[in-house]
Motif scaffolding. Structure first.
Motif, PDB file in Angstrom:
ATOM      1  N   TYR A 183      10.637  12.482  -2.161  1.00 50.51           N
ATOM      2  CA  TYR A 183       9.316  13.114  -2.192  1.00 50.51           C
ATOM      3  C   TYR A 183       9.336  14.381  -3.037  1.00 50.51           C
ATOM      4  N   ALA A 184      10.430  15.131  -2.973  1.00 51.09           N
ATOM      5  CA  ALA A 184      10.554  16.347  -3.791  1.00 51.09           C
ATOM      6  C   ALA A 184      10.572  15.988  -5.268  1.00 51.09           C
ATOM      7  N   ALA A 185      11.293  14.917  -5.603  1.00 51.95           N
ATOM      8  CA  ALA A 185      11.361  14.489  -7.008  1.00 51.95           C
ATOM      9  C   ALA A 185       9.985  14.037  -7.497  1.00 51.95           C
ATOM     10  N   ALA A 186       9.246  13.314  -6.626  1.00 52.93           N
ATOM     11  CA  ALA A 186       7.910  12.851  -7.000  1.00 52.93           C
ATOM     12  C   ALA A 186       6.963  14.025  -7.196  1.00 52.93           C
ATOM     13  N   GLU A 187       7.076  15.030  -6.355  1.00 49.90           N
ATOM     14  CA  GLU A 187       6.210  16.215  -6.467  1.00 49.90           C
ATOM     15  C   GLU A 187       6.532  17.001  -7.721  1.00 49.90           C
ATOM     16  N   ASN A 188       7.810  17.137  -7.984  1.00 44.94           N
ATOM     17  CA  ASN A 188       8.215  17.884  -9.183  1.00 44.94           C
ATOM     18  C   ASN A 188       7.819  17.160 -10.463  1.00 44.94           C
ATOM     19  N   GLY A 189       7.746  15.828 -10.359  1.00 42.23           N
ATOM     20  CA  GLY A 189       7.341  15.045 -11.527  1.00 42.23           C
ATOM     21  C   GLY A 189       5.837  15.006 -11.686  1.00 42.23           C
ATOM     22  N   GLY A 190       5.139  15.556 -10.670  1.00 38.21           N
ATOM     23  CA  GLY A 190       3.685  15.617 -10.762  1.00 38.21           C
ATOM     24  C   GLY A 190       3.004  14.293 -10.459  1.00 38.21           C
ATOM     25  N   ARG A 191       3.745  13.351  -9.914  1.00 34.34           N
ATOM     26  CA  ARG A 191       3.139  12.061  -9.618  1.00 34.34           C
ATOM     27  C   ARG A 191       3.957  11.363  -8.547  1.00 34.34           C
ATOM     28  N   ASN A 192       3.440  10.349  -7.911  1.00 32.56           N
ATOM     29  CA  ASN A 192       4.157   9.462  -6.998  1.00 32.56           C
ATOM     30  C   ASN A 192       4.789   8.353  -7.808  1.00 32.56           C
ATOM     31  N   GLU A 193       6.116   8.348  -7.812  1.00 31.96           N
ATOM     32  CA  GLU A 193       6.811   7.365  -8.615  1.00 31.96           C
ATOM     33  C   GLU A 193       6.763   6.000  -7.955  1.00 31.96           C
TER      34      GLU A 193
ATOM     35  N   PHE B  71      10.079  14.529   9.312  1.00 38.84           N
ATOM     36  CA  PHE B  71       9.440  14.968   8.071  1.00 38.84           C
ATOM     37  C   PHE B  71       8.135  14.207   7.884  1.00 38.84           C
ATOM     38  N   THR B  72       7.113  14.874   7.358  1.00 37.99           N
ATOM     39  CA  THR B  72       5.807  14.217   7.192  1.00 37.99           C
ATOM     40  C   THR B  72       5.580  13.659   5.794  1.00 37.99           C
ATOM     41  N   GLY B  73       6.512  13.893   4.880  1.00 36.03           N
ATOM     42  CA  GLY B  73       6.279  13.583   3.474  1.00 36.03           C
ATOM     43  C   GLY B  73       5.955  14.841   2.692  1.00 36.03           C
ATOM     44  N   LYS B  74       5.634  15.916   3.438  1.00 34.80           N
ATOM     45  CA  LYS B  74       5.345  17.206   2.816  1.00 34.80           C
ATOM     46  C   LYS B  74       6.124  18.338   3.469  1.00 34.80           C
ATOM     47  N   ILE B  75       6.104  18.380   4.823  1.00 38.29           N
ATOM     48  CA  ILE B  75       6.736  19.490   5.534  1.00 38.29           C
ATOM     49  C   ILE B  75       7.477  18.964   6.764  1.00 38.29           C
ATOM     50  N   ARG B  76       8.219  19.875   7.395  1.00 38.92           N
ATOM     51  CA  ARG B  76       8.825  19.571   8.687  1.00 38.92           C
ATOM     52  C   ARG B  76       7.717  19.213   9.677  1.00 38.92           C
ATOM     53  N   ALA B  77       7.895  18.131  10.404  1.00 36.75           N
ATOM     54  CA  ALA B  77       6.834  17.632  11.280  1.00 36.75           C
ATOM     55  C   ALA B  77       6.407  18.662  12.319  1.00 36.75           C
ATOM     56  N   LEU B  78       7.361  19.384  12.905  1.00 33.93           N
ATOM     57  CA  LEU B  78       7.031  20.317  13.977  1.00 33.93           C
ATOM     58  C   LEU B  78       6.304  21.574  13.488  1.00 33.93           C
ATOM     59  N   ASP B  79       6.182  21.723  12.149  1.00 35.80           N
ATOM     60  CA  ASP B  79       5.450  22.870  11.598  1.00 35.80           C
ATOM     61  C   ASP B  79       3.977  22.560  11.369  1.00 35.80           C
ATOM     62  N   LEU B  80       3.594  21.304  11.556  1.00 30.46           N
ATOM     63  CA  LEU B  80       2.186  20.940  11.401  1.00 30.46           C
ATOM     64  C   LEU B  80       1.321  21.724  12.387  1.00 30.46           C
ATOM     65  N   VAL B  81       0.117  22.081  11.959  1.00 30.83           N
ATOM     66  CA  VAL B  81      -0.861  22.699  12.850  1.00 30.83           C
ATOM     67  C   VAL B  81      -2.079  21.775  12.893  1.00 30.83           C
ATOM     68  N   PRO B  82      -2.221  20.978  13.948  1.00 31.47           N
ATOM     69  CA  PRO B  82      -3.333  20.022  13.997  1.00 31.47           C
ATOM     70  C   PRO B  82      -4.673  20.715  14.133  1.00 31.47           C
TER      71      PRO B  82
ATOM     72  N   ASN C 243       0.802  -1.231   0.000  1.00 31.29           N
ATOM     73  CA  ASN C 243       0.000   0.000   0.000  1.00 31.29           C
ATOM     74  C   ASN C 243       0.829   1.274   0.000  1.00 31.29           C
ATOM     75  N   TRP C 244       2.156   1.154  -0.009  1.00 24.27           N
ATOM     76  CA  TRP C 244       3.014   2.346   0.071  1.00 24.27           C
ATOM     77  C   TRP C 244       2.938   3.186  -1.198  1.00 24.27           C
ATOM     78  N   ASP C 245       3.273   4.472  -1.024  1.00 22.89           N
ATOM     79  CA  ASP C 245       3.417   5.329  -2.198  1.00 22.89           C
ATOM     80  C   ASP C 245       4.811   5.127  -2.807  1.00 22.89           C
ATOM     81  N   GLY C 246       5.034   5.790  -3.948  1.00 22.99           N
ATOM     82  CA  GLY C 246       6.283   5.600  -4.681  1.00 22.99           C
ATOM     83  C   GLY C 246       7.548   5.946  -3.922  1.00 22.99           C
ATOM     84  N   PRO C 247       7.636   7.154  -3.317  1.00 29.24           N
ATOM     85  CA  PRO C 247       8.874   7.525  -2.615  1.00 29.24           C
ATOM     86  C   PRO C 247       9.236   6.584  -1.472  1.00 29.24           C
ATOM     87  N   THR C 248       8.246   6.143  -0.702  1.00 31.14           N
ATOM     88  CA  THR C 248       8.537   5.233   0.402  1.00 31.14           C
ATOM     89  C   THR C 248       9.034   3.888  -0.128  1.00 31.14           C
ATOM     90  N   ALA C 249       8.345   3.364  -1.139  1.00 30.94           N
ATOM     91  CA  ALA C 249       8.749   2.078  -1.717  1.00 30.94           C
ATOM     92  C   ALA C 249      10.158   2.162  -2.300  1.00 30.94           C
TER      93      ALA C 249
END
Length: 376
Positions: free
Chosen positions: A366-376, A331-342, A253-259
């Motif tokens: 994750y940056a490469a996947a975002e720049n490519g417009g998809r989860n690799e 890191f959350t996959g998008k931002i620094r974890a401590l910057d999250l606002v729950p 079930n993982w996304d591309g960057p994690t796999a």
């Protein structure tokens, strides 16, 4: 029994001793040596002494934070004792209820939650408490109210209770503006606003790891003294590690960057040795090992749980706080974890935390996947 003794004049004299007398002499000698050792142990850096030393650096300090920490430490000692005798006291097994997460509560879960709620309220230094086990926050009555908010998981890894695997307590502390009535917004803050965080690991030894924003220190409980002793001063996570920690049962079930990252851990293309997989299933145990040995801990979002599984306020934030203070990243996959606002007290998030260089690698994927417009 005949014993030969050199006198101060160099002559040898013999004395007759009975076996019982020799035994008594040896016992007295052992007691004297033991007292000498105890005398050396009185200069230990206990967690109370450590926190008081830190308090003395701030002239404006009123001692409230020190009192709060002492009550948290007391709660950890109580839960440690309960964990150690859980089988004998029939504290293992299900309590017959489920918590707000829909998870069946263990008896020790229920006990640990009650212990920490009572310890924190009785400190007289808290105003709002958030526990994994309670659907709503606990608001402290005005007569016992203080200026701190505590978020905590009273017994992390409780699915491992019955088989004796390491479990623990996680907590984070916010200092609030005491000019208004406490409300939910007081705890729905980013993790970077925490003033302290820590965890207590109940394993082969009882270890409490704490940061008040000026580094990370580890304390081990000495059962003979009933005190946490400083055993891991100024903890620093290695810049790069040789271990990755993830539940590979979720791999489909993982996304591309994690796999791709896990594949790289197992089959590196740069000629380096593969990383070792270590996964306990108790966040406290897995993060503690990662902090000491380096490497990375991953609990990504996936097709089954897009928002991840770990709770932001009392799991992700405290651990991210500690890892960053030790020189790592979270890191959350998008931002620094401590910057999250729950937005909710039981909100969940993916999390990647550990050695600085290892987290940099997953961030790049994750940056490469975002720049490519998809989860690799």
């Amino acid at each position: 029994m005949c014993v030969y003794i050199y006198t101060h004049c160099g002559f040898i004299t013999s004395l007759e001793f009975s076996t019982s007398s020799i035994f008594l002499l040896l016992v007295l000698l052992w007691i004297a040596m033991d007292h000498a050792a105890d005398a050396q142990r009185t200069d230990l850096m206990t967690i109370t002494r450590f926190v008081l030393n830190e308090q003395s650096k701030y002239s404006e300090s009123r001692g409230d934070f020190t009192i709060l920490l002492s009550h948290i430490v007391l709660g950890c000692k109580f839960v440690c004792s309960a964990v150690n005798k859980a089988g004998l006291a029939k504290l293992i097994g299900l309590a017959g209820e489920t918590n707000v997460q829909g998870e069946e509560q263990k008896k020790l879960d229920v006990l640990s939650n009650e212990v920490f709620i009572k310890a924190l309220v009785s400190s007289g230094r808290t105003c709002i408490l958030v526990s994994e086990e309670d659907e709503e926050p606990t608001y402290v009555e005005p007569s016992r109210r203080g200026r701190y908010s505590v978020v905590f998981d009273p017994l992390d890894g409780s699915s491992n209770i019955d088989c004796g695997v390491s479990i623990g307590t996680i907590f984070g502390i916010y200092q609030l503006n005491d000019s208004h009535e406490p409300n939910l917004e007081d705890v729905l803050q980013p993790g970077k606003n925490m003033v302290a965080a820590g965890y207590c690991l109940y394993g082969s030894s009882c270890t409490l790891v704490l940061s008040t924003g000026t580094g990370v220190n580890g304390f081990t409980l000495d059962p003979s003294l009933g005190e946490f002793i400083l055993t891991h001063p100024d903890l620093k996570i290695p810049k790069k590690g040789k271990i990755y920690s993830v539940n590979e049962g979720n791999a489909k079930n993982w996304d591309g960057p994690t796999a791709k990252y896990v594949e790289k851990c197992k089959f590196p293309t740069d000629g380096s040795s593969p990383k070792s997989l270590r996964y306990v299933g108790s966040m406290v145990a897995d993060v503690h090992r990662t902090l000491l040995y380096g490497g990375i801990f991953l609990y990504p979002g996936d097709k089954k749980s897009p928002n991840g599984k770990l709770r932001v306020l009392y799991e992700v934030f405290p651990m991210a706080f500690l890892i960053e203070e030790a020189g790592g990243q979270a890191f959350t996959g998008k931002i620094r974890a401590l910057d999250l606002v729950p937005k909710k007290i039981h909100e969940r998030s993916p999390i990647f935390l550990g050695s600085y260089d290892d987290v940099e690698e997953i961030k790049a994927l994750y940056a490469a996947a975002e720049n490519g417009g998809r989860n690799e």
